[in-house]
Every structure is written in structure tokens, then in C-alpha cells.
Design a protein around this motif. Structure first.
Motif, PDB file in Angstrom:
ATOM      1  N   SER A  28       0.768  -1.213   0.000  1.00 37.71           N
ATOM      2  CA  SER A  28       0.000   0.000   0.000  1.00 37.71           C
ATOM      3  C   SER A  28       0.797   1.259   0.000  1.00 37.71           C
ATOM      4  CB  SER A  28      -0.872   0.024   1.190  1.00 37.71           C
ATOM      5  OG  SER A  28      -1.178   1.269   1.568  1.00 37.71           O
ATOM      6  N   THR A  29      -0.079   2.381   0.026  1.00 40.51           N
ATOM      7  CA  THR A  29       0.202   3.581   0.271  1.00 40.51           C
ATOM      8  C   THR A  29       0.611   4.276   1.330  1.00 40.51           C
ATOM      9  OG1 THR A  29      -1.328   4.881   1.111  1.00 40.51           O
ATOM     10  CG2 THR A  29       0.007   3.556   0.423  1.00 40.51           C
ATOM     11  N   SER A  30       0.495   3.575   2.248  1.00 32.64           N
ATOM     12  CA  SER A  30       1.025   4.181   3.449  1.00 32.64           C
ATOM     13  C   SER A  30       2.503   4.203   3.413  1.00 32.64           C
ATOM     14  CB  SER A  30       0.586   3.436   4.643  1.00 32.64           C
ATOM     15  OG  SER A  30       1.465   3.583   5.656  1.00 32.64           O
ATOM     16  N   PHE A  31       3.013   3.317   2.767  1.00 31.78           N
ATOM     17  CA  PHE A  31       4.425   3.261   2.447  1.00 31.78           C
ATOM     18  C   PHE A  31       5.306   3.213   3.681  1.00 31.78           C
ATOM     19  CE2 PHE A  31       3.267   3.625  -1.739  1.00 31.78           C
ATOM     20  CZ  PHE A  31       2.430   4.696  -1.928  1.00 31.78           C
ATOM     21  N   MET A  32       4.993   2.436   4.765  1.00 36.85           N
ATOM     22  CA  MET A  32       5.832   2.342   5.945  1.00 36.85           C
ATOM     23  C   MET A  32       6.865   1.233   5.766  1.00 36.85           C
ATOM     24  SD  MET A  32       3.397   3.059   9.135  1.00 36.85           S
ATOM     25  CE  MET A  32       3.017   4.754   9.549  1.00 36.85           C
ATOM     26  N   THR A  33       8.144   1.536   6.025  1.00 37.58           N
ATOM     27  CA  THR A  33       9.237   0.596   5.827  1.00 37.58           C
ATOM     28  C   THR A  33      10.181   0.541   7.027  1.00 37.58           C
ATOM     29  OG1 THR A  33      10.184   2.347   4.530  1.00 37.58           O
ATOM     30  CG2 THR A  33       9.203   0.556   3.339  1.00 37.58           C
ATOM     31  N   LEU A  34      11.352  -0.153   6.926  1.00 32.72           N
ATOM     32  CA  LEU A  34      12.222  -0.323   8.110  1.00 32.72           C
ATOM     33  C   LEU A  34      13.702  -0.635   7.881  1.00 32.72           C
ATOM     34  CD1 LEU A  34      10.235  -1.454  11.049  1.00 32.72           C
ATOM     35  CD2 LEU A  34      12.612  -1.931  11.086  1.00 32.72           C
ATOM     36  N   THR A  35      14.661  -0.678   8.915  1.00 29.38           N
ATOM     37  CA  THR A  35      16.119  -0.870   8.764  1.00 29.38           C
ATOM     38  C   THR A  35      16.836  -1.676   9.854  1.00 29.38           C
ATOM     39  OG1 THR A  35      16.680   1.093   9.996  1.00 29.38           O
ATOM     40  CG2 THR A  35      16.292   1.416   7.722  1.00 29.38           C
ATOM     41  N   PRO A  36      18.036  -2.518   9.563  1.00 27.30           N
ATOM     42  CA  PRO A  36      18.731  -3.168  10.674  1.00 27.30           C
ATOM     43  C   PRO A  36      19.614  -2.188  11.419  1.00 27.30           C
ATOM     44  CG  PRO A  36      19.758  -3.855   8.648  1.00 27.30           C
ATOM     45  CD  PRO A  36      18.641  -2.882   8.298  1.00 27.30           C
ATOM     46  N   ALA A  37      19.727  -2.371  12.715  1.00 23.85           N
ATOM     47  CA  ALA A  37      20.472  -1.409  13.504  1.00 23.85           C
ATOM     48  C   ALA A  37      21.946  -1.429  13.155  1.00 23.85           C
ATOM     49  CB  ALA A  37      20.294  -1.735  14.986  1.00 23.85           C
ATOM     50  N   ILE A  38      22.573  -0.246  13.169  1.00 23.27           N
ATOM     51  CA  ILE A  38      24.016  -0.155  12.973  1.00 23.27           C
ATOM     52  C   ILE A  38      24.687  -0.803  14.179  1.00 23.27           C
ATOM     53  CG2 ILE A  38      25.921   1.466  12.650  1.00 23.27           C
ATOM     54  CD1 ILE A  38      23.939   1.378  10.349  1.00 23.27           C
ATOM     55  N   GLY A  95      -3.422  14.831   7.282  1.00 25.71           N
ATOM     56  CA  GLY A  95      -2.377  13.846   7.047  1.00 25.71           C
ATOM     57  C   GLY A  95      -2.829  12.478   7.497  1.00 25.71           C
ATOM     58  N   GLY A  96      -2.282  11.424   6.868  1.00 23.93           N
ATOM     59  CA  GLY A  96      -2.689  10.071   7.181  1.00 23.93           C
ATOM     60  C   GLY A  96      -1.524   9.154   7.489  1.00 23.93           C
ATOM     61  N   SER A  97      -1.762   8.171   8.362  1.00 21.16           N
ATOM     62  CA  SER A  97      -0.773   7.175   8.725  1.00 21.16           C
ATOM     63  C   SER A  97       0.386   7.865   9.444  1.00 21.16           C
ATOM     64  CB  SER A  97      -0.320   6.404   7.484  1.00 21.16           C
ATOM     65  OG  SER A  97       0.434   5.285   7.831  1.00 21.16           O
ATOM     66  N   ASN A  98       1.601   7.816   8.899  1.00 21.49           N
ATOM     67  CA  ASN A  98       2.689   8.609   9.456  1.00 21.49           C
ATOM     68  C   ASN A  98       2.329  10.094   9.442  1.00 21.49           C
ATOM     69  OD1 ASN A  98       5.705   9.121  10.091  1.00 21.49           O
ATOM     70  ND2 ASN A  98       5.364  10.282   8.220  1.00 21.49           N
ATOM     71  N   GLY A  99       1.589  10.513   8.413  1.00 24.55           N
ATOM     72  CA  GLY A  99       1.087  11.885   8.379  1.00 24.55           C
ATOM     73  C   GLY A  99       0.053  12.146   9.451  1.00 24.55           C
ATOM     74  N   GLY A 100      -0.657  11.102   9.902  1.00 18.41           N
ATOM     75  CA  GLY A 100      -1.571  11.241  11.026  1.00 18.41           C
ATOM     76  C   GLY A 100      -0.823  11.515  12.320  1.00 18.41           C
ATOM     77  N   LEU A 101       0.348  10.888  12.478  1.00 21.68           N
ATOM     78  CA  LEU A 101       1.217  11.209  13.601  1.00 21.68           C
ATOM     79  C   LEU A 101       1.627  12.675  13.536  1.00 21.68           C
ATOM     80  CD1 LEU A 101       3.148  10.651  15.973  1.00 21.68           C
ATOM     81  CD2 LEU A 101       4.789   9.740  14.301  1.00 21.68           C
ATOM     82  N   LEU A 102       1.995  13.132  12.355  1.00 26.10           N
ATOM     83  CA  LEU A 102       2.340  14.546  12.156  1.00 26.10           C
ATOM     84  C   LEU A 102       1.201  15.454  12.620  1.00 26.10           C
ATOM     85  CD1 LEU A 102       4.050  16.866  10.870  1.00 26.10           C
ATOM     86  CD2 LEU A 102       2.987  16.256   8.682  1.00 26.10           C
ATOM     87  N   ALA A 107       0.742  17.104   4.330  1.00 26.96           N
ATOM     88  CA  ALA A 107       2.136  16.649   4.366  1.00 26.96           C
ATOM     89  C   ALA A 107       2.186  15.218   4.880  1.00 26.96           C
ATOM     90  CB  ALA A 107       2.990  17.565   5.241  1.00 26.96           C
ATOM     91  N   TYR A 108       3.338  14.597   4.705  1.00 23.60           N
ATOM     92  CA  TYR A 108       3.533  13.220   5.168  1.00 23.60           C
ATOM     93  C   TYR A 108       4.800  13.108   6.015  1.00 23.60           C
ATOM     94  CZ  TYR A 108       3.835   8.122   5.118  1.00 23.60           C
ATOM     95  OH  TYR A 108       3.904   6.805   5.495  1.00 23.60           O
ATOM     96  N   GLY A 109       5.972  13.362   5.421  1.00 24.73           N
ATOM     97  CA  GLY A 109       7.196  13.475   6.194  1.00 24.73           C
ATOM     98  C   GLY A 109       7.722  12.194   6.797  1.00 24.73           C
ATOM     99  N   GLY A 110       7.790  11.127   6.015  1.00 25.50           N
ATOM    100  CA  GLY A 110       8.345   9.889   6.556  1.00 25.50           C
ATOM    101  C   GLY A 110       8.576   8.833   5.509  1.00 25.50           C
ATOM    102  N   PHE A 111       9.340   7.799   5.895  1.00 28.68           N
ATOM    103  CA  PHE A 111       9.516   6.574   5.125  1.00 28.68           C
ATOM    104  C   PHE A 111      10.002   6.811   3.695  1.00 28.68           C
ATOM    105  CE2 PHE A 111       6.747   5.582   8.633  1.00 28.68           C
ATOM    106  CZ  PHE A 111       7.301   4.405   9.107  1.00 28.68           C
ATOM    107  N   GLN A 112      10.677   7.939   3.476  1.00 28.69           N
ATOM    108  CA  GLN A 112      11.269   8.278   2.182  1.00 28.69           C
ATOM    109  C   GLN A 112      10.216   8.377   1.079  1.00 28.69           C
ATOM    110  OE1 GLN A 112      15.099   6.311   1.574  1.00 28.69           O
ATOM    111  NE2 GLN A 112      15.000   6.738  -0.615  1.00 28.69           N
ATOM    112  N   VAL A 113       9.007   8.767   1.439  1.00 28.66           N
ATOM    113  CA  VAL A 113       7.913   8.910   0.483  1.00 28.66           C
ATOM    114  C   VAL A 113       7.822  10.372   0.052  1.00 28.66           C
ATOM    115  CG1 VAL A 113       5.432   8.707   0.117  1.00 28.66           C
ATOM    116  CG2 VAL A 113       6.647   6.991   1.495  1.00 28.66           C
ATOM    117  N   PRO A 114       8.000  10.676  -1.238  1.00 27.64           N
ATOM    118  CA  PRO A 114       7.918  12.065  -1.687  1.00 27.64           C
ATOM    119  C   PRO A 114       6.482  12.486  -1.958  1.00 27.64           C
ATOM    120  CG  PRO A 114       8.507  10.682  -3.538  1.00 27.64           C
ATOM    121  CD  PRO A 114       8.407   9.765  -2.325  1.00 27.64           C
TER     122      PRO A 114
END
Length: 713
Positions: A11-21, A570-577, A490-497
Motif C-alpha cells: 500500500s500507500t502508506s508506504f511504511m518501511t524499516l532498517t537493521p540497527a548499525i 495527514g494520514g498514517s505517518n502523516g496522522g502522527l504529524l 504533508a507526510y514526512g516519513g519513510f522516504q515517500v515524496p
């Protein structure tokens, strides 16, 4: 070749993730707080039971109250009718994808086909004003026949013919799907064919009799994020318990997914496993020997496709050992990589500037096509591989627009491209990447009168001096007196333009009625590549919110609008915003639309798919990271005695990604404190918030009724 997407979520929410350094060996690891201790005294924990009787009764009561207010407004009916007419319009342009059998395929919904038709036509017919469509699968009829609540979630078809497909069906719109083998020639499910029971699962064809599947094989065999980490091969005729394990990640991962690289004729050239250690960091393993072989790639990188013997990779962090930088697009000779995985060298395809980014990658039979963003405006480049490396040419598409790369044809150099803008309806082009020819095959009808508005791009200065671009779509004759009713998104997260795009419903329900619309390109998104996203991660999260406030204040300083007339959405991560904006700077806004939000950030990793987003926000179980989160966490920062505007909070019961408890608890806590709240929970719809167009029209009409009451009245 269709674009290879290594996204965990469709989907669109486009939430993603990373391994810790790797941790600094000189710094001892912090003792983790047991998750059971976080938020244990929250009086609204019962709302986390997603379909609990008490929670649903509460939601239904709030729906009745809020719908009475909004649907009782005399303007609602007209807004809803206009939205539904646009969404159901018969003259909408159907987007299509190339299929290996020579057809073009499309999924279509309208008033007569609420759940939708999967259908096909020919290219010659598609070029005409009235294409002739042939139904492949009628989801409404299937739902009725099976007395089910099916939502179509797409189909994965095996090349080169692409007549055998894995059809994904969701109960009510959830991410969890049931997968069934379908034959497009007989237009029926295959008797005795592959069936994967409901689950959040990742799968692909290996050959016509073999699937690669990652799913919950045994009860509880899922990551902490709720996704699969055990990958197996499943042969035709085997039961699930007969599948053979091929690769195993760890329970602390986000997920494991299989994928194959194929040449233009559909032949498998590499079998790989993608191990999502976190949302943004991953490992890729070659699965063709006695044991998996990890490829020497940066943790933050993604395989984008395969063409002309080259595996294409987007580098999303500096790779000094190889001389590559964040945002570079590179290629490997796949044969050499497979022969010596740790010795293969890469070639630079493209290095974006500081204000550019690679937005999309697509491959045709022999060409690599790259969709670029240049100061948040689109362009498309065609790359050809030769003995001396890569050469580049441009597709001559309209400037100052958003460019979307659509489906490509493995048998030729053709691909579909879309061009759109805030005031320009989407046009559909057939591009020949070999001859650099363009044919406009379709143009969407205008859905609102755009002649009264103009588009401008401005910059605001954030708290640390960084320039933040934003687009303003405003009436031509607006007076700069602060009285323009303005909606800021706005959205502002998960590298979504956030790129320019045409919305007939927004234009009809907002712009045509005199509204101004603004989109902020704040950090955390992908407008300027991975570095723009990295700037807003974890400990830097407040920068995202400061960027948003800077844009808000710039709009007010320019007297485009004022706090009385400024609303945000805003929605999803944008809802947090939205929640952060509400609790940190409520004096700037008179309307806040909070869509399917994250809100309780102290417990977010325990509910829904929250554990998968630790790479974005940080881990609440680690005290130092929790201290950062606690500063902006909307739920715990709701306080009495503040001048919060009336908010409108929306969610979906069937959202198994961002749990509806976030929205429920936000509304309940605000009402407990005595603040005015409107709340709507859609019983179906998943994270996108709608299982059908009628529900989408209802939700949008509710939103614009609320915005009208708050900003235009």
C-alpha cells in the motif's frame, strides 16, 4: 520487465524499516524496558482489541454522534454526490499494464461494479475512445457466490505468458490475504491449484509448478512485527506442511520475502531472498547453491531490476569502500556477481545532485528507464548499457509535472508513462524507450474548473536554517489578507515524496469552492533522495515537525492565510504529524484531519505492525530512545487547558497495519479532557480506508464538510 519492487507492504502508506548499525563497543547497551511495562496503566488498553465488543460498541456510538453532525450539515449531500460522481465516472481513464499474452489488463470499479472487475483489452482497442473490455474476474460476483467480503489485492502472474496467476483476496481490505491460483484463459480458479490460506505473506512464482513462499507456517512463527521470516518452496500438489525450508531469518527481523530476477523472455536468472532486518536496512541472499550466500551490498540499498545482463541497485547510504554515495544508481554484471559474489565490482549509472533523486526505475527489453525528481518536479531518462558503460538520453515529456513510470513490455521497448499536475488532469503516454518516441494515448477529463487557480512553489526556512519547499494551489485573484481558507497536507516519513498530482475530488470539493491547497515537502520524505529521509529519523524526528511548522508560519507570514483559516490533513505517518501539530502548535490551526494515524508512540511497537517501524522512530523499549519519542508523542502530550481546535479523527476497523486503537485512544483521551472531537471508524477498508468507491466518497465528503465548517464558515 515489470519493476521489481522489494517493498514489504503493498500500500500507500508506504511504511518501511532498517537493521540497527553495530553498537559502539565502548558504549554498553542500555537495559531494555519490558514492553509489558510501557503504557500498562493506560485506561484505554481495551481499545487495542481490534474487534472487541466494547471497542466496537464505542466506535459505533462515536460514528452515530459524529455522522449526525457532519451528515446533518446541509452541504454534505452535495459534496458526497459530487465525490461519488467523480469516483464512479464512466469516462475515467483506466490505467493498464502489459501482460505476456499480448493483452492490456486493468482493475475497474464503478457504481455497477462496487468491488471491481479485473479485465483486459488490446492495445489497438485501448487507443480508441471506447475500448472493448473482456472480463477476467468479477469480484462482485465472486463475493456473492462465496458469501464473502472480498477486496481484490492484485494478481501475480508467471512470465512469459502470464496466464497463470496468484490472485490475492482480502477479507474487508486487510493486509492479510488469501491467495488462489487463477487461469486467465479459462477465467476460473485452477481446480487443485495453489492455495495459500489467509495471512500476511510474501510469495512469488519460481516456475509453473513451484512457488517461493514466506508465511506463518506454524502458529506464532512470525516476526515481532507480525510478518513472515521463514521462506520455503512449495511444489504443486504439496500441502503446506510438505513445503521445504529454503531460508530463515530471525524473529527480530521485519520480514523475509522471496524474489526472482528474470530476463526479458521470462527465464529465471537469479533466485534471491530479501531479509528485512529493519524497515530501511536489509540483506540480500543468493539462493542457488548448497547454502544461501549474502551479497556484498550496503544495508541501505535496494535491487531495482534486471536488464541486459545487469542487476540494477539503488544505493541509499554512502558506500565509501566502493566509492558510491547516497542516492547513486549502480549496476552489477549479474553473471560475474553470481560467480564471485564478494569480488564483483559495480558501475555507476546515475549520481543525482543535492536537489534531485531517483524516484522510479523501470526496464524494457533492453533499456533502463529512470524517473527523476528535480526540485520535486518530474523527468524521465533512458539509459543504454554498452561496452563502455551507460549512456543516457531523455524522454521529452511535459515540464513542471509529476512523471510516473507505468507498466513496461518485456517484448519491446514500450512502457506507459503518466504526466500530471495539481491543475492538469493526468495524461497517459505510450513511450518507446528505444526510439525515444512518445504517443499520448489517453487524457483524463477535467473534474473541476482549474481556470480560477494557479500553482506556485515557495520555500520556508526551518528552525535549523534548511530550506523547505512547498507548493501552493490558490485562486488567481486571492487577496493577501490572511483570509484564504487553506488546507495544508504533508507526510514526512519513510522516504515517500509528495509530488504534484491531480485530484478531481479535492479540486471539486475544495479548490472550485474557493479553497487554497498546499503540499509541504518536509524532511523524512524522499523528495531529495535518501539523505532527505535520513535527516528526519529517530533522534532527528523533531526536524520533520519543525519543517511543517515553518511552512505553516510562512503561509501566515505571506498572508496567504491565517490561523483562523488554516487547516491541516495527514494520514498514517502523516496522522502522527497531525497529532504532533495539534499538541505542539495548536495556535496555528483551526482544523485538523487525522487519518488512520499513529498516535500512541509509547506503545506503537506493540500494536498493529508497529514493531516494523523502529528504524523510523526508534525503540520505546530503549530508555534513551523512548525519551526522544516521549517529547513528541501526541497521546501522552495531550494536556488539559489547551486551546486545541475541534479535530476530526478517522480510522478503519480492518486496518491491520496501523491499528485503529491509535485513533480510538486519541479521541477518547481528548473527550475525557473535555475537547471537541469528531470521530469516524470505517468497519471495512484496511489501511487505505476504503473497500469500495462509495465508502471513499463518504469519507471524503465528511472531511470536506468538516473543513468547510471550520475554515470557510
Amino acid at each position: 520487465m515489470k519493476r521489481l519492487v522489494l517493498a514489504l507492504l503493498a500500500s500507500t502508506s508506504f511504511m518501511t524499516l532498517t537493521p540497527a548499525i553495530a553498537a559502539d563497543s565502548a558504549k554498553p547497551a542500555e537495559a531494555r524496558t519490558p514492553l509489558s511495562e510501557l503504557g500498562k496503566d493506560d485506561p484505554y488498553l481495551w481499545m487495542e482489541e481490534i474487534e472487541g465488543t466494547r471497542a466496537l460498541d464505542w466506535a459505533k456510538a462515536q460514528n452515530a454522534r459524529s455522522l449526525g453532525v457532519l451528515q446533518g450539515d446541509a452541504r454534505y449531500a452535495d459534496l458526497q454526490a459530487n465525490a461519488l460522481a467523480i469516483l464512479n465516472a464512466k469516462d475515467r481513464v483506466p490505467g493498464v499494464s502489459f501482460a505476456g499474452d499480448g493483452s492490456l489488463r486493468n482493475f475497474w470499479q464503478d457504481a455497477d461494479h462496487v468491488r471491481g472487475l479485473w479485465r483486459k483489452t488490446t492495445l489497438d482497442s485501448y487507443r480508441t475512445a471506447e475500448p472493448v473490455w473482456e472480463t477476467i474476474l468479477d469480484i462482485d460476483a465472486l463475493t456473492k457466490a462465496e458469501n464473502a467480503n472480498w477486496v481484490f489485492k492484485g494478481a501475480s502472474c508467471i512470465p512469459p505468458e502470464e496466464t497463470r496467476c496468484l490472485v490475492a483476496l482480502s477479507n474487508g481490505g486487510k493486509d492479510a490475504v488469501t491467495v488462489r491460483e487463477f487461469d486467465t484463459t479459462t477465467k476460473s480458479f485452477v481446480p487443485g491449484g495453489f492455495v495459500l490460506p489467509e495471512g500476511k505473506q510474501n510469495y512469488t512464482w519460481l516456475d509453473k509448478d513451484t512457488l517461493l513462499v514466506a508465511r506463518e507456517w506454524a502458529p506464532g512463527e512470525l516476526t515481532d512485527s507480525g510478518y513472515a521470516y521463514v521462506l520455503k518452496t512449495l511444489k504443486r500438489g504439496q500441502t503446506l506442511d510438505q513445503a521445504v525450508e529454503l531460508f530463515r531469518g530471525q524473529k527480530t527481523d521485519v520480514s523475509v520475502s522471496p524474489f526472482v530476477l528474470r530476463d526479458a523472455d521470462g527465464k529465471v536468472v537469479a533466485v534471491l531472498a530479501h531479509r528485512g532486518v529493519t524497515f530501511f536496512e536489509s540483506e540480500v541472499y543468493l539462493l542457488e547453491g548448497a547454502k544461501p550466500v549474502k551479497l556484498d551490498l550496503p544495508l541501505k540499498s535496494s535491487i531495482q531490476g534486471y536488464v541486459d545482463g545487469q542487476m540494477i541497485v539503488l544505493v541509499e547510504q554512502d558506500w565509501p569502500a566502493k566509492g558510491f554515495k547516497t542516492g547513486d544508481l549502480i549496476s552489477f554484471d549479474l553473471a560475474k556477481l553470481k560467480a564471485a559474489p564478494h569480488k564483483a565490482t559495480a558501475t555507476l549509472v546515475l549520481r543525482p545532485t543535492a536537489r534531485q533523486s531517483v524516484e522510479q526505475v523501470q526496464t524494457t527489453r533492453t533499456k533502463l528507464v529512470v524517473g527523476m525528481l528535480d526540485n520535486v518536479k518530474g523527468a524521465a531518462k533512458v539509459f543504454t548499457h554498452g561496452p563502455s558503460g551507460w549512456t543516457v538520453q531523455s524522454l521529452d515529456l511535459p515540464a513542471n509535472s509529476a512523471i510516473g513510470l507505468g507498466s513496461s513490455d518485456d517484448k519491446s521497448e514500450r512502457l506507459f508513462v503518466t504526466v500530471t499536475g495539481y491543475l492538469t488532469p493526468t495524461t497517459y503516454w505510450l513511450a518507446d524507450a528505444g526510439a525515444l518516441k512518445l504517443e499520448q494515448v489517453k487524457a483524463s477529463p477535467a473534474r473541476f474548473d482549474a481556470s480560477t487557480h494557479v500553482v506556485e512553489q515557495f520555500e520556508a526556512t526551518s528552525s535549523d536554517g534548511v530550506k523547505i519547499p512547498y507548493f501552493v494551489v490558490r485562486p488567481k485573484g486571492v487577496k493577501y489578507d490572511g483570509q484564504a481558507p487553506t488546507l495544508l497536507y504533508a507526510y514526512g516519513g519513510f522516504q515517500v515524496p509528495m509530488t504534484p498530482g491531480y485530484s478531481g475530488v479535492m479540486g471539486k470539493l475544495w479548490l472550485e469552492r474557493g479553497g487554497t491547497y498546499v503540499v509541504a515537502n518536509i524532511r523524512g520524505g524522499g523528495e531529495f533522495g535518501p539523505a532527505w529521509h535520513e535527516a528526519g529519523l529517530k533522534a532527528n524526528r523533531q526536524k520533520v515537525y519543525d519543517d511543517f511548522f515553518a511552512v505553516s508560519q510562512d503561509l501566515i507570514a505571506r498572508k496567504i492565510t491565517s490561523p483562523r483559516r488554516l487547516g491541516i490533513m495527514g494520514g498514517s505517518n502523516g496522522g502522527l504529524l497531525m497529532g504532533v501539530a495539534l499538541t505542539q502548535r495548536p495556535e496555528l490551526y483551526n482544523a485538523v484531519v487525522v487519518q488512520v494515524p499513529l498516535f500512541d508512540m509509547i506503545r506503537y511497537s506493540q500494536i498493529g505492525a508497529g514493531a516494523s517501524w523502529v528504524g523510523e522512530y526508534g525503540d520505546p523499549a530503549i530508555p534513551s530512545e523512548r525519551a526522544v519519542i516521549a517529547k513528541y508523542d501526541p497521546y501522552s502530550n495531550l494536556k488539559p487547558g489547551k486551546k486545541y481546535p475541534e479535530v476530526f479523527i478517522e480510522t478503519s476497523t480492518k486496518d491491520d497495519r496501523v491499528h485503529p486503537a491509535h485513533a480510538r485512544k486519541a479521541a477518547a483521551r481528548m473527550m475525557e479532557l473535555g475537547y471537541p472531537v469528531l470521530y469516524y471508524e470505517n468497519i471495512d477498508g484496511g489501511h487505505a480506508g476504503a473497500a469500495n468507491l462509495a465508502e471513499t466518497a463518504r469519507r471524503q465528503a465528511l472531511e470536506y464538510t468538516y473543513l468547510t465548517r471550520r475554515l470557510m464558515d
